[in-house]
Scaffold this motif. Structure first.
Motif, short mmCIF file in Angstrom:
data_model
loop_
_atom_site.label_atom_id
_atom_site.label_comp_id
_atom_site.label_asym_id
_atom_site.label_seq_id
_atom_site.Cartn_x
_atom_site.Cartn_y
_atom_site.Cartn_z
N ARG A 65 0.85 -1.19 0.00
CA ARG A 65 0.00 0.00 0.00
C ARG A 65 0.89 1.23 0.00
NH1 ARG A 65 -4.87 -0.22 4.19
NH2 ARG A 65 -5.40 1.58 2.89
N ARG A 66 0.63 2.12 -0.93
CA ARG A 66 1.43 3.34 -1.04
C ARG A 66 0.75 4.47 -0.28
NH1 ARG A 66 2.01 7.57 -4.98
NH2 ARG A 66 0.38 6.60 -6.26
N ARG A 67 1.52 5.14 0.56
CA ARG A 67 0.98 6.27 1.31
C ARG A 67 0.69 7.44 0.38
NH1 ARG A 67 5.49 5.02 4.21
NH2 ARG A 67 6.45 6.98 3.54
N PRO A 68 -0.35 8.23 0.66
CA PRO A 68 -0.65 9.41 -0.17
C PRO A 68 0.56 10.35 -0.23
CG PRO A 68 -2.48 8.94 1.31
CD PRO A 68 -1.35 8.04 1.72
N GLY A 69 0.94 10.72 -1.43
CA GLY A 69 2.07 11.62 -1.62
C GLY A 69 3.41 10.94 -1.71
N ALA A 70 3.46 9.64 -1.40
CA ALA A 70 4.73 8.91 -1.48
C ALA A 70 5.07 8.65 -2.95
CB ALA A 70 4.63 7.58 -0.73
N PRO A 71 6.37 8.56 -3.27
CA PRO A 71 6.74 8.30 -4.67
C PRO A 71 6.28 6.92 -5.13
CG PRO A 71 8.65 8.13 -3.23
CD PRO A 71 7.54 8.68 -2.39
N ILE A 72 6.12 6.78 -6.43
CA ILE A 72 5.82 5.49 -7.03
C ILE A 72 7.15 4.75 -7.20
CG2 ILE A 72 4.88 4.32 -9.06
CD1 ILE A 72 3.16 6.84 -9.53
N VAL A 73 7.30 3.67 -6.48
CA VAL A 73 8.57 2.94 -6.49
C VAL A 73 8.53 1.86 -7.58
CG1 VAL A 73 10.17 1.51 -5.17
CG2 VAL A 73 8.91 3.37 -4.04
N VAL A 74 9.54 1.89 -8.42
CA VAL A 74 9.72 0.87 -9.47
C VAL A 74 10.95 0.05 -9.10
CG1 VAL A 74 10.17 0.45 -11.92
CG2 VAL A 74 8.66 2.32 -11.22
N THR A 75 10.77 -1.24 -8.92
CA THR A 75 11.85 -2.10 -8.44
C THR A 75 12.18 -3.17 -9.47
OG1 THR A 75 11.01 -1.82 -6.18
CG2 THR A 75 12.62 -3.58 -6.55
N GLU A 76 13.45 -3.24 -9.85
CA GLU A 76 13.90 -4.30 -10.75
C GLU A 76 14.51 -5.43 -9.92
OE1 GLU A 76 17.19 -5.40 -14.19
OE2 GLU A 76 17.37 -3.54 -13.02
N PHE A 77 13.90 -6.60 -9.98
CA PHE A 77 14.46 -7.78 -9.36
C PHE A 77 15.39 -8.44 -10.38
CE2 PHE A 77 10.81 -6.84 -6.81
CZ PHE A 77 11.16 -7.24 -5.53
N PHE A 78 16.66 -8.60 -10.01
CA PHE A 78 17.68 -9.00 -10.98
C PHE A 78 18.76 -9.81 -10.30
CE2 PHE A 78 20.20 -5.93 -8.91
CZ PHE A 78 21.51 -6.10 -9.33
N SER A 79 19.71 -10.28 -11.08
CA SER A 79 20.94 -10.86 -10.54
C SER A 79 22.08 -10.59 -11.51
CB SER A 79 20.81 -12.37 -10.33
OG SER A 79 22.08 -12.93 -9.95
N TYR A 80 23.27 -10.39 -10.96
CA TYR A 80 24.44 -10.27 -11.83
C TYR A 80 24.69 -11.56 -12.59
CZ TYR A 80 25.69 -5.89 -9.49
OH TYR A 80 25.68 -4.61 -9.02
N GLY A 81 24.21 -12.69 -12.07
CA GLY A 81 24.40 -13.96 -12.75
C GLY A 81 23.43 -14.21 -13.87
N CYS A 82 22.51 -13.30 -14.14
CA CYS A 82 21.46 -13.46 -15.15
C CYS A 82 21.84 -12.72 -16.42
CB CYS A 82 20.15 -12.93 -14.58
SG CYS A 82 18.84 -12.68 -15.78
N ILE A 83 22.00 -13.46 -17.53
CA ILE A 83 22.37 -12.84 -18.80
C ILE A 83 21.28 -11.92 -19.32
CG2 ILE A 83 21.52 -14.85 -20.10
CD1 ILE A 83 24.40 -12.44 -21.09
N HIS A 84 20.02 -12.25 -19.05
CA HIS A 84 18.92 -11.39 -19.49
C HIS A 84 18.93 -10.06 -18.75
CE1 HIS A 84 17.46 -14.83 -21.66
NE2 HIS A 84 17.36 -15.54 -20.55
N CYS A 85 19.38 -10.09 -17.50
CA CYS A 85 19.52 -8.85 -16.74
C CYS A 85 20.63 -7.98 -17.33
CB CYS A 85 19.81 -9.16 -15.27
SG CYS A 85 18.51 -10.11 -14.45
N LYS A 86 21.71 -8.62 -17.74
CA LYS A 86 22.80 -7.88 -18.38
C LYS A 86 22.30 -7.21 -19.66
CE LYS A 86 27.35 -8.41 -20.56
NZ LYS A 86 26.97 -7.75 -21.84
N ASN A 87 21.51 -7.93 -20.46
CA ASN A 87 21.01 -7.38 -21.72
C ASN A 87 19.98 -6.28 -21.47
OD1 ASN A 87 22.60 -9.18 -23.15
ND2 ASN A 87 20.98 -10.72 -23.30
#
Length: 235
Positions: A65-87
């Protein structure tokens, strides 16, 4: 007799040529299909251009739940071991630079296995010690371009030493309680959001976007969901 043999050889030669041309033709068609699929994946082209739930994104079952006025957080779930993340990294890095003031981007390394957990803890340690920016892309290049393996914290400490952080400072951060706590919090979020593949981008803790429709399309979907979340907050 000799004429008959010549005719047989000529017929066999024509048969071989037809077979060879057929194989070449099939190979050309196959290459075109593969190239077309690669273009589709990277560009994220769709037939209708519409962004559809279940096709381009999913709604998270247990959203934040996002508090009123709080920023919209965009989170990338990734790993350095993932070639698709590198691309995906060059695209998401460029996209990040143009974000509006009400959107905040962050990364969350996942710990799907022991090797990735080690890399995730290193990420948080570098973040805490101030050496993340100098080493973020270096990890991708070292693993996927140079075939380097990081099997221990000492391997990682040797790699980052003198690159925005001293070896001792990195090791202190790596073994610190705040870093372990931050990693545990991100792991809990990963489970809550049911992150099963990387990269996955989560918008406002409500929507999960994978690369199924292509990397560029994924970012278009993220922009769409930011607008959706912003509109929901304003309504």
């Amino acid at each position: 007799m000799q004429t008959t043999q010549k005719r047989k050889r000529a017929a066999q030669a024509r048969k071989v040529n037809r077979l060879r041309n057929g194989i070449i033709g099939f190979a050309v068609v196959l290459a075109a299909v593969v190239a077309g699929y690669g273009l589709l994946y990277s560009s994220g082209a769709t037939e209708s251009g519409d962004i559809v739930e279940g096709e381009h994104y999913r709604v998270i079952d247990d959203p934040l739940r996002r508090r009123p006025g709080a920023p919209i957080v965009v989170t990338e779930f990734f790993s350095y071991g993932c070639i698709h993340c590198k691309n995906f990294e060059p695209l998401v890095a460029a996209w990040q630079r143009g974000l509006p003031d009400d959107v905040r981007f962050e990364r969350a390394p996942v710990s799907f296995n022991a090797a990735w957990a080690l890399l995730a803890q290193a990420y948080f340690a570098l973040e805490a010690a101030g050496g993340l920016e100098a080493n973020h892309e270096r990890f991708f290049r070292a693993i996927h371009d140079n075939g380097r393996q990081f099997l221990s914290v000492d391997d990682i400490a040797d790699f980052v030493a003198g690159r925005g952080v001293e070896r001792g400072a990195f090791l202190d951060a790596f073994n610190s309680a705040p870093v372990r706590r931050r990693q545990a919090e991100r792991n809990a979020l990963s489970r809550r959001f049911q992150i099963a593949v990387t990269p996955t981008v989560v918008v406002a803790g409500r929507y999960a976007v994978t690369m199924d429709a292509g990397r560029r399309q994924a970012l278009k979907t993220v922009d769409y969901l930011i607008g959706l979340e912003r509109g929901g907050a304003e309504s």
